[in-house]
Write a protein that holds these residues in place. Structure first.
Motif, PDB file in Angstrom:
ATOM      1  N   GLN A  26       0.842  -1.189   0.000  1.00  0.00           N
ATOM      2  CA  GLN A  26       0.000   0.000   0.000  1.00  0.00           C
ATOM      3  C   GLN A  26       0.875   1.236   0.000  1.00  0.00           C
ATOM      4  OE1 GLN A  26      -3.524  -0.027   2.529  1.00  0.00           O
ATOM      5  NE2 GLN A  26      -3.125   2.078   3.154  1.00  0.00           N
ATOM      6  N   ASP A  27       0.649   2.126  -0.975  1.00  0.00           N
ATOM      7  CA  ASP A  27       1.465   3.323  -1.133  1.00  0.00           C
ATOM      8  C   ASP A  27       2.931   2.946  -1.332  1.00  0.00           C
ATOM      9  OD1 ASP A  27      -0.630   5.326  -0.802  1.00  0.00           O
ATOM     10  OD2 ASP A  27      -0.723   4.645   1.268  1.00  0.00           O
ATOM     11  N   VAL A  28       3.184   2.170  -2.379  1.00  0.00           N
ATOM     12  CA  VAL A  28       4.531   1.701  -2.707  1.00  0.00           C
ATOM     13  C   VAL A  28       4.890   2.198  -4.108  1.00  0.00           C
ATOM     14  CG1 VAL A  28       5.999  -0.318  -3.100  1.00  0.00           C
ATOM     15  CG2 VAL A  28       4.327  -0.332  -1.224  1.00  0.00           C
ATOM     16  N   VAL A  29       6.126   2.699  -4.266  1.00  0.00           N
ATOM     17  CA  VAL A  29       6.599   3.208  -5.556  1.00  0.00           C
ATOM     18  C   VAL A  29       7.884   2.477  -5.939  1.00  0.00           C
ATOM     19  CG1 VAL A  29       7.396   5.218  -6.848  1.00  0.00           C
ATOM     20  CG2 VAL A  29       5.614   5.495  -5.104  1.00  0.00           C
ATOM     21  N   PHE A  30       7.880   1.871  -7.140  1.00  0.00           N
ATOM     22  CA  PHE A  30       9.092   1.297  -7.725  1.00  0.00           C
ATOM     23  C   PHE A  30       9.547   2.285  -8.795  1.00  0.00           C
ATOM     24  CE2 PHE A  30       6.675  -2.360  -6.185  1.00  0.00           C
ATOM     25  CZ  PHE A  30       7.649  -3.098  -5.523  1.00  0.00           C
ATOM     26  N   GLU A  31      10.787   2.787  -8.650  1.00  0.00           N
ATOM     27  CA  GLU A  31      11.222   3.906  -9.478  1.00  0.00           C
ATOM     28  C   GLU A  31      12.625   3.674 -10.027  1.00  0.00           C
ATOM     29  OE1 GLU A  31      10.145   8.385  -8.632  1.00  0.00           O
ATOM     30  OE2 GLU A  31      11.849   7.796  -7.392  1.00  0.00           O
ATOM     31  N   ASN A  32      12.758   3.722 -11.361  1.00  0.00           N
ATOM     32  CA  ASN A  32      14.071   3.606 -12.015  1.00  0.00           C
ATOM     33  C   ASN A  32      14.842   2.367 -11.578  1.00  0.00           C
ATOM     34  OD1 ASN A  32      14.126   6.125 -13.600  1.00  0.00           O
ATOM     35  ND2 ASN A  32      14.047   7.103 -11.595  1.00  0.00           N
ATOM     36  N   CYS A  33      14.133   1.268 -11.394  1.00  0.00           N
ATOM     37  CA  CYS A  33      14.792   0.032 -10.994  1.00  0.00           C
ATOM     38  C   CYS A  33      14.458  -1.068 -11.992  1.00  0.00           C
ATOM     39  CB  CYS A  33      14.378  -0.388  -9.581  1.00  0.00           C
ATOM     40  SG  CYS A  33      12.605  -0.638  -9.365  1.00  0.00           S
ATOM     41  N   VAL A  34      15.191  -2.176 -11.905  1.00  0.00           N
ATOM     42  CA  VAL A  34      14.933  -3.335 -12.748  1.00  0.00           C
ATOM     43  C   VAL A  34      14.446  -4.470 -11.862  1.00  0.00           C
ATOM     44  CG1 VAL A  34      15.938  -5.042 -14.305  1.00  0.00           C
ATOM     45  CG2 VAL A  34      16.678  -2.655 -14.439  1.00  0.00           C
ATOM     46  N   LEU A  35      13.255  -4.979 -12.160  1.00  0.00           N
ATOM     47  CA  LEU A  35      12.710  -6.135 -11.452  1.00  0.00           C
ATOM     48  C   LEU A  35      12.639  -7.282 -12.453  1.00  0.00           C
ATOM     49  CD1 LEU A  35       9.769  -4.478  -9.446  1.00  0.00           C
ATOM     50  CD2 LEU A  35      12.137  -4.849  -8.706  1.00  0.00           C
ATOM     51  N   SER A  36      13.499  -8.267 -12.272  1.00  0.00           N
ATOM     52  CA  SER A  36      13.560  -9.390 -13.184  1.00  0.00           C
ATOM     53  C   SER A  36      12.827 -10.589 -12.581  1.00  0.00           C
ATOM     54  CB  SER A  36      15.026  -9.755 -13.469  1.00  0.00           C
ATOM     55  OG  SER A  36      15.109 -10.842 -14.360  1.00  0.00           O
ATOM     56  N   GLU A  37      11.764 -11.010 -13.241  1.00  0.00           N
ATOM     57  CA  GLU A  37      10.917 -12.125 -12.829  1.00  0.00           C
ATOM     58  C   GLU A  37      10.375 -11.970 -11.409  1.00  0.00           C
ATOM     59  OE1 GLU A  37      11.891 -16.070 -14.121  1.00  0.00           O
ATOM     60  OE2 GLU A  37      13.518 -15.326 -15.400  1.00  0.00           O
ATOM     61  N   PRO A  38       9.794 -10.807 -11.094  1.00  0.00           N
ATOM     62  CA  PRO A  38       9.174 -10.653  -9.777  1.00  0.00           C
ATOM     63  C   PRO A  38       7.862 -11.429  -9.723  1.00  0.00           C
ATOM     64  CG  PRO A  38       8.724  -8.724 -11.113  1.00  0.00           C
ATOM     65  CD  PRO A  38       9.642  -9.598 -11.930  1.00  0.00           C
ATOM     66  N   ASP A  39       7.533 -11.942  -8.546  1.00  0.00           N
ATOM     67  CA  ASP A  39       6.338 -12.756  -8.360  1.00  0.00           C
ATOM     68  C   ASP A  39       5.388 -12.041  -7.398  1.00  0.00           C
ATOM     69  OD1 ASP A  39       4.415 -14.664  -7.952  1.00  0.00           O
ATOM     70  OD2 ASP A  39       5.809 -16.291  -7.483  1.00  0.00           O
ATOM     71  N   PHE A  40       4.298 -11.506  -7.949  1.00  0.00           N
ATOM     72  CA  PHE A  40       3.277 -10.842  -7.142  1.00  0.00           C
ATOM     73  C   PHE A  40       2.061 -11.744  -6.939  1.00  0.00           C
ATOM     74  CE2 PHE A  40       5.678  -7.304  -8.946  1.00  0.00           C
ATOM     75  CZ  PHE A  40       5.724  -6.364  -7.914  1.00  0.00           C
TER      76      PHE A  40
END
Length: 232
Positions: free
Chosen positions: A146-160
């Motif tokens: 909740q209220d989370v920001v992913f910014e200028n990053c690389v997420l390789s094969e993330p599992d949500f």
């Protein structure tokens, strides 16, 4: 009738509007250098700076970190199950197999992390910014963001898978082979993603907002979900 239609349109616009994430306001007090070794289960760490501390294989399940900074720390196989981070900044941390299952992260910044296989399944993230860096195989299954920001990053094969995302933004980041299976989304903003590659769960994007160009890119996947064949 026209007036009713106009009012209905305005109501629908408000209902469908995406609410921006509330970013953390982390203001750390003067910190004391950490001079201990490793971590302790249920340890209480308050107002400390971990500067280049190697926490590989350290075990601190249930530990609490309040008003802390971790700079350039090694987190290989570090056990932090059910740990709590409040008003914390992690900068340049690195490691493989860090276990943060069922942890609580609130009012926190993660900057330029280099992590692999991080376990955050069942965790709760509230007002968290992940900026820069690269995280491979991030496990956020059944987590609440909740209220989370992913910014200028690389997420390789993330599992949500099975996660609940509320007011989550992905800005100028790369999502490679992301798994959205069984996700619930509310005000999730994907419009500014630099690269969006959905491996599973494209049908779970209800509650998200995407750009027109992303819609065109995802059109074949959407068509496949509803059984439509597209032929020239």
């Amino acid at each position: 009738m026209e007036g009713m239609a106009a009012r209905a349109g305005r109501t629908g616009s408000k209902k469908d509007a995406t609410t921006a994430a509330r970013r953390p306001q982390v203001r750390l007090p003067p910190l004391v250098p950490y001079d201990g070794e490793g971590l302790e289960p249920d340890g209480d760490y308050d107002g400390l700076r971990f500067d280049g501390v190697d926490l590989a294989d350290a075990s601190g399940p249930g530990a609490r970190f309040m008003d802390c900074a971790l700079d350039g720390c090694g987190l290989d196989r570090t056990e932090l199950v059910r740990a709590r981070f409040v008003d914390a900044v992690l900068t340049g941390v690195r490691g493989v197999g860090t276990d943060l299952a069922e942890a609580s992260l609130r009012d926190m910044e993660v900057v330029d992390a280099r992590l692999g296989g991080t376990q955050l399944h069942g965790a709760v993230l509230e007002r968290v910014v992940v900026r820069g860096g690269k995280i491979d195989y991030l496990n956020l299954r059944n987590a609440r963001l909740q209220d989370v920001v992913f910014e200028n990053c690389v997420l390789s094969e993330p599992d949500f898978g099975g996660a609940h995302l509320v007011r989550v933004e992905f800005r100028e980041c790369v999502l490679k082979r992301v798994d959205f299976s069984a996700v619930r989304m509310e005000s999730v903003d994907l419009r500014a993603v630099a690269e969006l590659d959905i491996a599973r769960g494209v049908e779970r994007l209800a509650g998200a907002v995407i750009s027109p160009s992303q819609l065109m890119e995802l059109a074949p996947a959407f068509a496949a979900q509803i059984g439509v064949r597209v032929e020239g």
